[in-house]
Write a protein that holds these residues in place. Structure first.
Motif, short mmCIF file in Angstrom:
data_model
loop_
_atom_site.label_atom_id
_atom_site.label_comp_id
_atom_site.label_asym_id
_atom_site.label_seq_id
_atom_site.Cartn_x
_atom_site.Cartn_y
_atom_site.Cartn_z
N LEU A 1 -0.90 2.95 8.21
CA LEU A 1 -0.16 3.93 8.31
C LEU A 1 -0.30 4.87 7.42
CD1 LEU A 1 3.11 1.79 9.56
CD2 LEU A 1 1.78 3.53 11.02
N GLY A 2 -1.36 4.85 6.62
CA GLY A 2 -1.57 5.86 5.81
C GLY A 2 -0.99 5.73 4.38
N GLY A 3 -0.54 4.50 3.99
CA GLY A 3 0.20 4.42 2.89
C GLY A 3 -0.74 3.79 1.89
N HIS A 4 -0.78 4.27 0.44
CA HIS A 4 -1.44 3.61 -0.63
C HIS A 4 -0.91 2.23 -1.12
CE1 HIS A 4 -3.08 7.67 0.26
NE2 HIS A 4 -2.29 8.40 -0.58
N VAL A 5 -1.67 1.47 -1.06
CA VAL A 5 -1.39 -0.15 -1.44
C VAL A 5 -2.15 -0.49 -2.74
CG1 VAL A 5 -0.93 -2.35 -0.56
CG2 VAL A 5 -0.78 -0.53 0.91
N THR A 6 -1.08 -1.08 -3.74
CA THR A 6 -1.70 -1.71 -4.86
C THR A 6 -1.26 -3.20 -4.85
OG1 THR A 6 -1.74 0.06 -6.26
CG2 THR A 6 -1.83 -1.89 -7.17
N VAL A 7 -1.73 -4.22 -4.75
CA VAL A 7 -1.68 -5.44 -4.69
C VAL A 7 -1.51 -6.15 -5.97
CG1 VAL A 7 -2.25 -7.69 -3.73
CG2 VAL A 7 -2.51 -5.71 -2.21
N ARG B 1 -9.11 -6.13 -2.79
CA ARG B 1 -10.12 -4.91 -2.89
C ARG B 1 -10.85 -4.94 -1.57
NH1 ARG B 1 -13.01 -6.13 -8.48
NH2 ARG B 1 -14.04 -4.16 -7.51
N CYS B 2 -11.54 -6.14 -1.20
CA CYS B 2 -12.04 -6.14 0.01
C CYS B 2 -11.56 -5.42 1.26
CB CYS B 2 -12.78 -7.26 0.53
SG CYS B 2 -14.04 -8.24 -0.78
N ALA B 3 -10.24 -5.47 1.35
CA ALA B 3 -9.45 -4.87 2.45
C ALA B 3 -9.23 -3.43 2.18
CB ALA B 3 -8.06 -5.55 2.65
N GLY B 4 -9.55 -3.06 1.07
CA GLY B 4 -9.38 -1.46 0.74
C GLY B 4 -8.19 -1.19 0.07
N HIS B 5 -7.41 -2.31 -0.80
CA HIS B 5 -6.28 -1.97 -1.52
C HIS B 5 -6.90 -1.99 -3.01
CE1 HIS B 5 -4.64 -3.10 2.25
NE2 HIS B 5 -4.60 -4.10 2.19
N HIS B 6 -5.84 -1.39 -3.83
CA HIS B 6 -6.01 -1.43 -5.29
C HIS B 6 -5.69 -2.78 -5.60
CE1 HIS B 6 -7.30 2.67 -5.84
NE2 HIS B 6 -6.26 3.09 -5.14
N THR C 1 0.04 -10.03 -14.40
CA THR C 1 0.25 -9.80 -16.01
C THR C 1 0.40 -8.21 -16.26
OG1 THR C 1 -2.17 -10.03 -16.34
CG2 THR C 1 -0.80 -11.94 -16.95
N ALA C 2 -0.06 -7.28 -15.32
CA ALA C 2 -0.26 -5.89 -15.50
C ALA C 2 1.20 -5.15 -14.93
CB ALA C 2 -1.46 -5.52 -14.94
N LEU C 3 2.21 -6.09 -14.58
CA LEU C 3 3.08 -5.45 -13.86
C LEU C 3 3.97 -4.43 -14.72
CD1 LEU C 3 4.94 -8.24 -11.67
CD2 LEU C 3 3.85 -6.25 -10.89
N GLU C 4 3.88 -4.69 -16.03
CA GLU C 4 4.79 -3.72 -16.91
C GLU C 4 4.15 -2.57 -17.03
OE1 GLU C 4 4.17 -7.03 -17.33
OE2 GLU C 4 6.25 -8.00 -17.91
N THR C 5 2.95 -2.59 -16.88
CA THR C 5 2.34 -1.03 -16.97
C THR C 5 2.16 -0.53 -15.39
OG1 THR C 5 0.07 -2.08 -16.68
CG2 THR C 5 0.89 -1.65 -18.80
N LEU C 6 2.20 -1.49 -14.60
CA LEU C 6 2.17 -0.82 -13.07
C LEU C 6 3.51 -0.21 -12.53
CD1 LEU C 6 0.15 -3.63 -11.21
CD2 LEU C 6 -0.76 -1.52 -11.50
N LEU C 7 4.51 -1.28 -13.02
CA LEU C 7 5.87 -0.80 -12.08
C LEU C 7 6.43 0.73 -12.43
CD1 LEU C 7 7.64 -4.02 -13.02
CD2 LEU C 7 7.13 -3.10 -10.77
#
Length: 266
Positions: free
Chosen positions: A143-149, A161-166, A171-177
């Protein structure tokens, strides 16, 4: 003669299951005729023993096979006291896989209802990349969203990543959120406690799809002004006819494998 199912419950999901069973040539009766049943299909995710279930357990013949999805402890205890066999059909991997589709679509419906922006060109953080996480991430992307898993497992991150997501480790959640105002959790463990929720922007939205107790500190979220929805049982709420059909197809396949679905009585 065909085997007889007693379908307990009259919600849309159970009605759809009963209809599918009839289409497949199975005789279906209600709880009032439980004594005639070879199999009993109980409502899904029952946390208490309803009067209807209790009467059914008393009425069935000894040895009648019960089929239930994620039965709660009170139901399991009542079944043991009745000395009846029970199979949890939701442990079937094909149902878990198929059920991810209405769960993901229900999640999309919540996003459209609770947000004030399109999915298109919005950023989403999906926690976990199992069956539900994959289904949600794929549909958001389509639907055109930008997804980080965010996932603990390196193989899951590689698949994302193979499916096209970041992709990133948990452990990186603190910097991602801080970069996301919408997070979707599918991990049945506490991954969003207070200290992590504090990293989200104000008035963020968290949709938790994980089974009880979920992976979010809902009390902390409310105190922080974050809307956190524990979206349980979405298939039954958003697509009950599909959910019931999938349940019926699953129990028929299960009984076919047992080799006694089409036995005839003497």
């Amino acid at each position: 003669m065909p085997k007889t199912f007693c379908v307990v419950g009259y919600d849309a999901r159970q009605r759809a299951a009963a209809q599918t069973l009839r289409v497949e040539g199975v005789r279906v009766v209600g709880p009032e005729d439980a004594a005639l049943a070879d199999y009993v299909l109980l409502p899904m995710s029952q946390e208490r023993v309803s009067d209807e279930v209790a009467r059914t357990l008393q009425a069935v013949r000894p040895g009648t096979l019960l089929l239930a999805g994620r039965p709660g402890a009170p139901v399991l205890r009542a079944v043991r006291e009745a000395n009846l066999p029970l199979v949890d059909y939701f442990q079937r991997p094909e149902l878990e896989c198929l059920n991810a589709v209405p769960t993901a679509e229900g999640c999309l419906a919540l996003l459209l209802q609770l947000r004030q922006r399109t999915i298109w060109e919005s950023d989403f953080l999906v926690l976990g990349y199992g069956r539900v996480g994959r289904a949600v991430a794929r549909r958001l992307e389509l639907l055109g969203g930008h997804v980080t898993v965010a996932a603990r497992n390196a193989e899951q991150r590689a698949n994302a990543r193979c499916a096209g997501h970041h992709a990133a480790p948990l452990t990186a959640l603190e910097t991602l959120l801080p970069a996301f105002d919408t997070a979707i959790n599918t991990i049945p463990a506490m991954v969003l406690p207070r200290d992590r929720l504090q990293k989200l922007p104000p008035e963020s939205l968290v949709i938790d799809l994980a089974s009880r107790p979920g992976g979010t500190d809902f009390t902390a979220a409310a105190e922080l002004g974050i809307r956190a929805e524990h979206a349980l049982a979405l298939p039954g709420k958003c697509a009950p006819r599909t959910a019931g059909t999938l349940i019926a197809q699953t129990v028929l396949a299960l009984l076919e494998e047992r080799g006694n679905l089409h036995e005839t009585d003497d």
